[in-house]
Write a protein that holds these residues in place. Structure first.
Motif, PDB file in Angstrom:
ATOM      1  N   GLU A 605       0.824  -1.207   0.000  1.00 12.53           N
ATOM      2  CA  GLU A 605       0.000   0.000   0.000  1.00 12.53           C
ATOM      3  C   GLU A 605       0.859   1.258   0.000  1.00 12.53           C
ATOM      4  OE1 GLU A 605      -3.254   0.387  -0.417  1.00 12.53           O
ATOM      5  OE2 GLU A 605      -3.303  -1.787  -0.781  1.00 12.53           O
ATOM      6  N   THR A 606       1.967   1.217   0.757  1.00  9.42           N
ATOM      7  CA  THR A 606       2.860   2.375   0.803  1.00  9.42           C
ATOM      8  C   THR A 606       3.490   2.630  -0.554  1.00  9.42           C
ATOM      9  OG1 THR A 606       3.334   1.907   3.123  1.00  9.42           O
ATOM     10  CG2 THR A 606       4.851   3.379   1.970  1.00  9.42           C
ATOM     11  N   GLU A 612       1.928   5.874  -7.449  1.00  7.77           N
ATOM     12  CA  GLU A 612       0.797   6.533  -8.108  1.00  7.77           C
ATOM     13  C   GLU A 612       0.867   8.044  -7.948  1.00  7.77           C
ATOM     14  OE1 GLU A 612      -2.764   4.614  -6.723  1.00  7.77           O
ATOM     15  OE2 GLU A 612      -2.523   2.952  -8.168  1.00  7.77           O
ATOM     16  N   ALA A 613       1.437   8.522  -6.840  1.00  9.12           N
ATOM     17  CA  ALA A 613       1.637   9.961  -6.669  1.00  9.12           C
ATOM     18  C   ALA A 613       2.633  10.503  -7.683  1.00  9.12           C
ATOM     19  CB  ALA A 613       2.119  10.254  -5.246  1.00  9.12           C
ATOM     20  N   SER A 614       3.489   9.615  -8.191  1.00  9.89           N
ATOM     21  CA  SER A 614       4.473  10.013  -9.207  1.00  9.89           C
ATOM     22  C   SER A 614       3.954   9.809 -10.632  1.00  9.89           C
ATOM     23  CB  SER A 614       5.768   9.220  -9.014  1.00  9.89           C
ATOM     24  OG  SER A 614       6.335   9.492  -7.756  1.00  9.89           O
ATOM     25  N   ASP A 622       0.732  -6.073 -10.070  1.00 13.62           N
ATOM     26  CA  ASP A 622       1.860  -5.348  -9.484  1.00 13.62           C
ATOM     27  C   ASP A 622       1.734  -5.284  -7.961  1.00 13.62           C
ATOM     28  OD1 ASP A 622       3.176  -4.683 -11.907  1.00 13.62           O
ATOM     29  OD2 ASP A 622       1.797  -3.014 -12.234  1.00 13.62           O
ATOM     30  N   ILE A 623       0.546  -4.946  -7.489  1.00 10.32           N
ATOM     31  CA  ILE A 623       0.330  -4.782  -6.052  1.00 10.32           C
ATOM     32  C   ILE A 623       0.515  -6.118  -5.332  1.00 10.32           C
ATOM     33  CG2 ILE A 623      -1.368  -4.141  -4.303  1.00 10.32           C
ATOM     34  CD1 ILE A 623      -2.564  -2.234  -6.495  1.00 10.32           C
ATOM     35  N   THR A 624      -0.027  -7.186  -5.918  1.00 11.72           N
ATOM     36  CA  THR A 624       0.139  -8.512  -5.319  1.00 11.72           C
ATOM     37  C   THR A 624       1.609  -8.898  -5.254  1.00 11.72           C
ATOM     38  OG1 THR A 624      -2.026  -9.230  -6.123  1.00 11.72           O
ATOM     39  CG2 THR A 624      -0.441 -10.957  -5.562  1.00 11.72           C
ATOM     40  N   ASN A 625       2.338  -8.647  -6.325  1.00  7.74           N
ATOM     41  CA  ASN A 625       3.756  -8.993  -6.372  1.00  7.74           C
ATOM     42  C   ASN A 625       4.548  -8.218  -5.322  1.00  7.74           C
ATOM     43  OD1 ASN A 625       5.962 -10.417  -7.770  1.00  7.74           O
ATOM     44  ND2 ASN A 625       6.604  -8.376  -8.426  1.00  7.74           N
ATOM     45  N   VAL A 643       5.913  -5.770  15.044  1.00  8.31           N
ATOM     46  CA  VAL A 643       4.755  -4.924  14.728  1.00  8.31           C
ATOM     47  C   VAL A 643       4.086  -5.461  13.489  1.00  8.31           C
ATOM     48  CG1 VAL A 643       5.694  -2.873  15.841  1.00  8.31           C
ATOM     49  CG2 VAL A 643       6.289  -3.345  13.490  1.00  8.31           C
ATOM     50  N   ASP A 644       3.154  -4.676  12.950  1.00  9.79           N
ATOM     51  CA  ASP A 644       2.354  -5.159  11.827  1.00  9.79           C
ATOM     52  C   ASP A 644       3.028  -4.942  10.480  1.00  9.79           C
ATOM     53  OD1 ASP A 644       2.221  -2.472  11.495  1.00  9.79           O
ATOM     54  OD2 ASP A 644       0.022  -2.318  11.579  1.00  9.79           O
ATOM     55  N   GLY A 645       4.306  -4.636  10.500  1.00  3.16           N
ATOM     56  CA  GLY A 645       5.010  -4.434   9.237  1.00  3.16           C
ATOM     57  C   GLY A 645       5.148  -2.975   8.873  1.00  3.16           C
ATOM     58  N   SER A 646       4.661  -2.070   9.731  1.00  2.57           N
ATOM     59  CA  SER A 646       4.738  -0.652   9.381  1.00  2.57           C
ATOM     60  C   SER A 646       6.175  -0.160   9.329  1.00  2.57           C
ATOM     61  CB  SER A 646       3.943   0.179  10.401  1.00  2.57           C
ATOM     62  OG  SER A 646       4.462  -0.009  11.713  1.00  2.57           O
ATOM     63  N   ASP A 647       7.094  -0.892  10.010  1.00  6.07           N
ATOM     64  CA  ASP A 647       8.484  -0.440   9.987  1.00  6.07           C
ATOM     65  C   ASP A 647       9.081  -0.535   8.593  1.00  6.07           C
ATOM     66  OD1 ASP A 647       8.238  -3.187  10.188  1.00  6.07           O
ATOM     67  OD2 ASP A 647       9.953  -3.436  11.547  1.00  6.07           O
ATOM     68  N   ILE A 648       8.850  -1.643   7.894  1.00  7.73           N
ATOM     69  CA  ILE A 648       9.386  -1.709   6.537  1.00  7.73           C
ATOM     70  C   ILE A 648       8.572  -0.848   5.598  1.00  7.73           C
ATOM     71  CG2 ILE A 648      10.442  -3.977   6.784  1.00  7.73           C
ATOM     72  CD1 ILE A 648       8.136  -5.150   5.195  1.00  7.73           C
ATOM     73  N   ALA A 649       7.289  -0.675   5.880  1.00  5.48           N
ATOM     74  CA  ALA A 649       6.473   0.176   5.022  1.00  5.48           C
ATOM     75  C   ALA A 649       6.895   1.633   5.149  1.00  5.48           C
ATOM     76  CB  ALA A 649       4.997   0.024   5.382  1.00  5.48           C
TER      77      ALA A 649
END
Length: 688
Positions: A605-606, A612-614, A622-625, A643-649
């Motif tokens: 999502e990040t 998309e902002a670019s 693409d998103i699934t991959n 945590v829920d993965g927000s650190d890498i996001a």
């Protein structure tokens, strides 16, 4: 966007010979620059000026078309490459000698005098009542009806060619075979013989032939099992050019017409000459049976082909045999370059080439990555110099352009044309056909960087496609004839329907990554691109990385394929994922569960928001991959994510750095390079 532009127009350097899966050169150079630019350094200064990989030892254990290695070599690295595919190895190895290719014009002129003029009479054709030459010969499969015995031509439609700008189309009379130009809006052709033909229809639809006499339907793929022989074709039309000294002829000066008795007589002369050559020299015809075992796609066999020589008609076989014999007398890099051109030329001179009627040109075998049965194949005059797609002179020019492009030492700018870049002294060049399970020729602990594109879990079995080139490459001395016996051992392709497909793939990849880890320095990095919509592929990859002691520390999307072909859909992947691993040799087991899944979704999502902002559009594929890549990093995180993965996001969304100066310690020493931190944001920025 460097990658997007290259996706539309591939680099000439890599067009000397067909291969089926090549990374973009911009991708390879970006990863190399990012891997060797110190944190805080300027990526773009490195991309266009400062990067020097002299002394760096780079390995690609699954090299395919060799892009990663040639780009590393351009930057001065010592490179090692292996691949189980002999054709890929031969082509990649040749690319390392492109800079040594001389001007091939004089040699081509001599070959034309020896071979081109000898076969010229077999391509003679009437053009507007005067002597002319053949451009294309059109053939159609002839089918006998098992119900009533009627023999008919299996046309896919009775429309042969069309020109939107001129508002015309060429149709074929279904009774007498007359080829006539009519208004493009016409749906039917009314022939002088009294027959009305619906141009939109034919005798074949969706692979099934319908007998025009009794209406019986049969699949074309079922004809050979019934008859016991390969498909049979009949010459029904020709496209001709004037017989004067050749120049580039626009479509309006070409002629499409029905094939007459004289055209068939000319072809029979070629058939007689071929028979005489084969009698005098049994080796004149290319050797090689089509492998029957180990196949994923058996259509060639089901259509009745058993030997590769059956994929060429008599005139094509005569031309190729005479040219191969002439090339036997040429040695050195000049001879190798011309043999490579010959091999690439074969994809446009066989019975599986179609006709792009709206473009009025040949569509080569492997225009899509498959053996596609063509029930209306087109044959090309192979010695035209200014007309026709895929002639031998054009194939030679492709090699010349590849060499010229490499020697030019330029890179495209983000905006505008190309600019010169420094060319580093060539380092070691070690390219081999072999399995990554055995890298005994590379000493333990000597590789600084592994840069590769490993086989995907659901990848196309390129061995079957690549084997098409093997008979002629063996005949020309480019490959060992032992490769004729079958597909190479050591392939990672597996049946996706197998219950143990994930385990089989993971075990096979683990063997290879263990050997890769052995040759790596203690602080070496492994950087690769990967894509798969099937989670089993990512899970298998994670198991193999963990078992080999390779820990993913970063992942990010990188633009890989922006084409818009017939196989593109909402689940197509245009953004590959780059995974950057450290080799620490501590075995690990991936922890897949809710935590890694949540991390992967947050990661995707990040990146979706960022891209998309670019101005980029991402497909569901693409998103699934990207989510799979984020989950892989989380599953092998050390220590595990809490945590829920927000650190890498959050890391993925961090601001891109400015272009600072290159630190003074940015020297070429391999030990220093191996310790530098790979900067993820810089690589993504290179693709924007």
């Amino acid at each position: 966007m460097l990658a997007r532009r290259e996706g539309v127009r591939p680099r000439d350097t890599y067009q000397a010979h067909k291969w089926f899966a090549r990374r973009l050169a911009a991708t390879a150079r970006s990863l190399l620059v990012a891997a060797t630019t110190p944190a805080g350094g300027s990526f773009w200064a490195g991309y266009y000026r400062d990067t020097d990989c002299t002394g760096l030892r780079v390995l690609d254990p699954f090299m395919g078309g060799g892009v990663m290695l040639l780009e590393a070599s351009r930057l001065g690295a010592d490179v090692h490459g292996t691949d189980v595919e002999p054709v890929a190895a031969a082509v990649s190895d040749f690319q390392g000698r492109l800079a040594d290719v001389p001007d091939l014009g004089p040699a081509l002129d001599r070959l034309f005098d020896v071979v081109g003029r000898e076969v010229e009479p077999y391509y003679a054709a009437d053009h507007d009542g005067a002597p002319g030459r053949l451009l294309h010969a059109f053939w159609v499969q002839v089918v006998d009806c098992p119900a009533c015995g009627h023999v008919f031509e299996a046309h896919p439609s009775y429309r042969l060619a069309w020109d939107e700008a001129a508002g015309t189309q060429h149709g074929i009379c279904r009774s007498c075979g007359t080829v006539e130009a009519v208004d493009i809006k016409r749906k039917t052709l009314r022939c002088g013989c009294g027959t009305r033909t619906d141009l939109r229809k034919g005798a074949v639809a969706h692979g099934k032939a319908c007998c025009p006499s009794c209406g019986h339907r049969q699949r074309l793929i079922d004809v050979a099992p019934r008859t016991g022989r390969p498909p049979e074709f009949r010459l029904f039309a020709v496209e001709t050019l004037p017989g004067c000294p050749e120049r580039s002829y626009p479509v309006r000066e070409r002629r499409l017409r029905r094939a007459e008795d004289g055209d068939r007589a000319t072809y029979e002369l070629a058939r007689s000459r071929l028979a005489a050559e084969a009698t005098a020299d049994p080796g004149f015809l290319v050797a090689g049976e089509i492998p029957r075992t180990g196949r994923f796609d058996d259509r060639l066999l089901r259509y009745g082909y058993s030997a590769y020589r059956e994929l060429f008609n008599a005139r094509q076989s005569l031309h190729l045999g005479l040219l191969a014999r002439a090339l036997d007398g040429l040695d050195g890099i000049e001879g190798e370059a011309l043999r490579i051109a010959f091999s690439d030329h074969v994809v446009t001179n066989n019975l599986m080439c179609g006709y792009a009627g709206g473009w009025r040109r040949l569509s080569p075998l492997f225009a899509i990555r498959a053996y596609r049965h063509i029930n209306r194949p087109v044959e090309l005059n192979p010695w035209l110099s200014r007309n026709g797609r895929g002639t031998f002179p054009n194939a030679v020019r492709s090699v010349v352009r590849a060499a010229r492009s490499l020697k030019a030492g330029t890179e495209p700018q983000r905006e505008g044309s190309v600019v010169p870049v420094p060319e580093r002294p060539r380092g070691g060049w070690d390219i081999r056909c072999g399995d990554a399970r055995d890298l005994a020729h590379i000493p333990t602990g000597t590789v600084d960087l592994v840069l590769t594109d490993p086989p995907y879990f659901d990848y196309i079995a390129y061995s079957e496609l690549g084997h098409f080139f093997v008979p002629w490459m063996a005949r020309l001395g480019l490959l060992d004839p032992a490769h004729l016996d079958g597909f190479p051992a050591g392939q990672l392709a597996t049946s996706l329907g197998h219950d143990d497909a994930e385990r089989i793939f993971a075990d096979a990849l683990t063997e290879r990554l263990n050997e890769v880890a052995r040759v790596c320095r203690p602080e070496a990095r492994v950087v690769f691109t990967y894509q798969s919509l099937d989670g089993r592929g990512w899970h298998a990859l994670a198991k193999a990385l963990g078992a080999a002691g390779m820990r993913p520390v970063k992942a990010w999307p990188m633009f890989g394929d922006g084409g818009a072909g017939p196989h593109k859909h909402e689940n197509s992947i245009s953004w590959d994922c780059v995974v950057h691993c450290e080799v620490h040799r501590r075995r690990g087991v991936p922890d897949y569960g809710e935590r890694s899944s949540a991390a992967g979704q947050a990661f995707a999502e990040t990146w979706k928001a960022c891209l998309e902002a670019s101005g980029f559009r991402l497909t569901n594929g693409d998103i699934t991959n990207i989510a799979h890549a984020g989950a892989l990093v989380a599953a092998l995180a050390d220590p595990p994510l809490q945590v829920d993965g927000s650190d890498i996001a959050v890391e993925a969304a961090s601001p891109l750095p400015g272009d600072g100066g290159v630190p003074a310690d940015a020297g070429p020493q391999s030990a220093q390079i191996a310790r530098r931190r790979m900067s993820r944001p810089s690589v993504v920025r290179a693709e924007r």
